[in-house]
Design an enzyme around this catalytic site. Structure first.
Site, short mmCIF file in Angstrom:
data_model
loop_
_atom_site.label_atom_id
_atom_site.label_comp_id
_atom_site.label_asym_id
_atom_site.label_seq_id
_atom_site.Cartn_x
_atom_site.Cartn_y
_atom_site.Cartn_z
N HIS A 51 8.32 -3.23 5.76
CA HIS A 51 9.64 -2.72 5.38
C HIS A 51 10.52 -3.81 4.80
CE1 HIS A 51 8.34 0.86 7.58
NE2 HIS A 51 9.06 1.44 6.64
N ARG A 194 16.24 11.51 4.99
CA ARG A 194 15.23 11.45 6.05
C ARG A 194 15.93 11.01 7.32
NH1 ARG A 194 10.31 7.27 5.70
NH2 ARG A 194 11.87 5.70 6.13
N GLU A 293 2.68 11.87 7.00
CA GLU A 293 2.38 10.44 7.01
C GLU A 293 1.15 10.14 7.86
OE1 GLU A 293 6.03 7.90 6.69
OE2 GLU A 293 6.90 9.50 7.89
N ASP A 317 2.49 5.02 5.08
CA ASP A 317 1.91 5.25 6.41
C ASP A 317 0.62 6.05 6.31
OD1 ASP A 317 3.41 3.98 8.51
OD2 ASP A 317 5.11 5.18 7.86
N ARG A 327 -0.61 -1.63 7.40
CA ARG A 327 0.08 -1.88 6.12
C ARG A 327 0.74 -3.25 6.10
NH1 ARG A 327 5.06 2.48 6.41
NH2 ARG A 327 6.23 1.11 5.04
N CYS A 364 6.22 10.03 -1.95
CA CYS A 364 7.32 9.07 -1.98
C CYS A 364 6.95 7.68 -1.47
CB CYS A 364 8.53 9.60 -1.23
SG CYS A 364 8.33 9.62 0.54
C1 PEP Z 1 5.91 5.96 3.79
O1 PEP Z 1 5.38 5.75 4.89
O2 PEP Z 1 5.27 6.07 2.72
C2 PEP Z 1 7.36 6.10 3.67
C3 PEP Z 1 7.94 6.52 2.56
O3 PEP Z 1 8.10 5.72 4.74
P1 PEP Z 1 8.34 4.19 5.14
O4 PEP Z 1 7.76 3.32 4.08
O5 PEP Z 1 9.79 4.03 5.29
O6 PEP Z 1 7.58 4.10 6.43
MG MG Z 2 6.57 5.98 6.67
#
Ligand code: PEP
Ligand code: MG
Length: 433
Positions: A51, A194, A293, A317, A327, A364
């Site tokens: 993140h 979200r 996810e 995810d 990740r 997304c």
């Molecule tokens: C994802 O997991 O692709 C997502 C958009 O959420 P985040 O990256 O904030 O976990």
């Molecule tokens: Mg996510």
């Protein structure tokens, strides 16, 4: 660091011009603290999928990971050049390197001009498929990009970024004001909020840390929301109040089985009834979505897809759980390609199930902002992609150059021949266009 955060004014030290932060690692909350004061970040550890990397992309700050020994080799005030696209760092660079960087920057500025020329044109492929390009956001500072990028809406508003930038839990009124500003800046375009997705690597500085062996698979996102109803309800009330007479899109993160969505949906409906009883103006329309996810949701009952007003695939995810590859761990993350036949088959299945239930689906995760991945998703039938604003131009540029029906044939033929990774046939086909 003290100088950058404004706590070091009396040390006599000066903030360098165009500061580049060098550190072993950094979390998203810490990076948000520095904000756009930074011109770049170089880490000895870190990961592209973290993140912190997502926050850096959203702040348009180049971030380099795995720069071995950089913290011991770089001295305060050293000149440094970094290329975020290529993951290259030049410490104390020679003039020839500096000149090459200047050329690259000039070429990129040219490309940006070309993309800006596409801003008001649709992302329409040569076969006439129209793809909606939305942007991901989470900070107020993201919103001006809505106009400049030509995004058709916000496909993912990561509300937790507002929680990560504070030293205390925000109050409901504070959040309602903020969400209302977000909707004002969107000028009538849809914004998919979200609900709070904390946990994993998004740790609120003011919440008791949870000692979990594997936080990415632990108490996070909707799991926290359903267990800590007070926080979820407070956020939903703030969203309802902010929408006042405007449409409201709410989506729940990390739904892993249908009852979680049903329960969150019920909490939202109760919150709406409560707000109505209290006399607050209602949103003109309410759409409730879920983020897929985890692979489990590809096999959810049909009723789940029918209950959702929209679905968004969180590919960051989804991919880590599909391949069981963290990740945030570059070593394993890079082993598995988004364009592997098995992962694309899963995405295709989710898209089909959404189509059968006539529920709009978007993708997304960060992959939506990579042009080759984006056209592949479009060839699979995805008609809405959400990405960081800077990716909209390059993605649109490629979509407008290709025939998605032909690309679909390339994908199907390669799968029939048992090709396990489709990157090569796809990139070779794109290069021939
Ligand atoms: C994802 O997991 O692709 C997502 C958009 O959420 P985040 O990256 O904030 O976990
Ligand atoms: Mg996510």
């Amino acid at each position: 660091m003290r100088i950058l955060t404004g706590q070091g004014r009396d040390t006599g030290a000066e903030m360098p011009e165009n500061p580049i932060l060098i550190a072993r690692n950094i979390g998203p909350a810490e990076l948000l603290d520095y904000g756009r004061k930074l011109k770049g970040v170089v880490l000895e550890e870190g990961s592209v999928g973290s993140h912190a990397a997502i926050v850096a992309r959203s702040l348009a700050i180049p971030l380099i990971i795995h720069a071995g020994r950089i913290t011991s080799e770089a001295l305060n005030g050293d000149p440094i050049l970094i290329d975020g696209d290529m993951g290259i760092v030049h410490l104390r660079p020679e003039e020839t390197i500096a000149a090459a960087f200047r050329d690259k920057i000039a070429m990129q500025a040219e490309a940006q001009k070309r993309y800006a020329g596409l801003r008001d044109l649709p992302a329409e492929s040569l076969c006439g498929a129209r793809i909606q390009l939305y942007m991901n956001a989470g900070l107020m500072a993201d919103l001006p990009s809505m106009q400049s990028s030509g995004a058709e809406g916000v496909g993912l508003f990561r509300t937790e970024l507002q929680f990560l930038t504070r030293t205390h839990f925000p109050r409901r009124s504070e959040l309602a004001t903020l969400y209302s500003h977000v909707l004002d800046s969107a000028l009538g375009k849809p914004v998919m909020f979200r609900t709070l997705d904390i946990g994993s690597d998004k740790v609120l500085p003011y919440m008791k840390p949870n000692d979990e062996p594997n936080p990415a698979m632990g108490w996070r996102a909707i799991r926290v929301g359903l267990d800590k109803r007070g926080v979820l309800k407070m956020q939903l009330q703030a969203l309802i109040r902010a929408a006042a007479d405007r449409p409201l899109y709410v989506m729940f993160p990390f739904v892993t089985e249908m009852p979680e969505f049903e329960e969150a949906h019920r909490v939202l409906m109760e919150s709406i009834a409560r707000e109505q009883r209290l006399g607050h103006p209602m949103p003109s329309d309410i759409r409730v979505g879920a983020m897929i996810e985890t692979p489990s949701m590809a096999y959810a009952p049909k009723k789940f897809f029918e209950m959702c007003d929209f679905i968004s695939i969180g590919g960051n995810d989804l991919k880590q759980f599909f391949f069981a590859a963290d990740r945030e761990n570059e070593r394993v993350r890079r082993r598995y390609d988004t364009l592997s036949a098995s992962y694309l088959t899963l995405l295709d299945l989710i898209r089909q199930r959404c189509d059968e239930a006539r529920v709009p689906v978007s993708f997304c995760g960060e992959d939506a902002g990579r042009p080759i991945e984006a056209v592949t998703f479009a060839a699979l039938g995805f008609r809405r992609l959400s990405m960081r604003p800077a990716s909209i131009g390059p993605v649109k540029h490629l979509i407008r150059r290709v025939n998605l029906a032909e690309l679909r044939k390339v994908i199907d033929e390669a799968c029939e021949q048992g090709v396990t990774n489709l990157r090569r046939p796809i990139t070779e086909w794109i290069a021939r266009q």
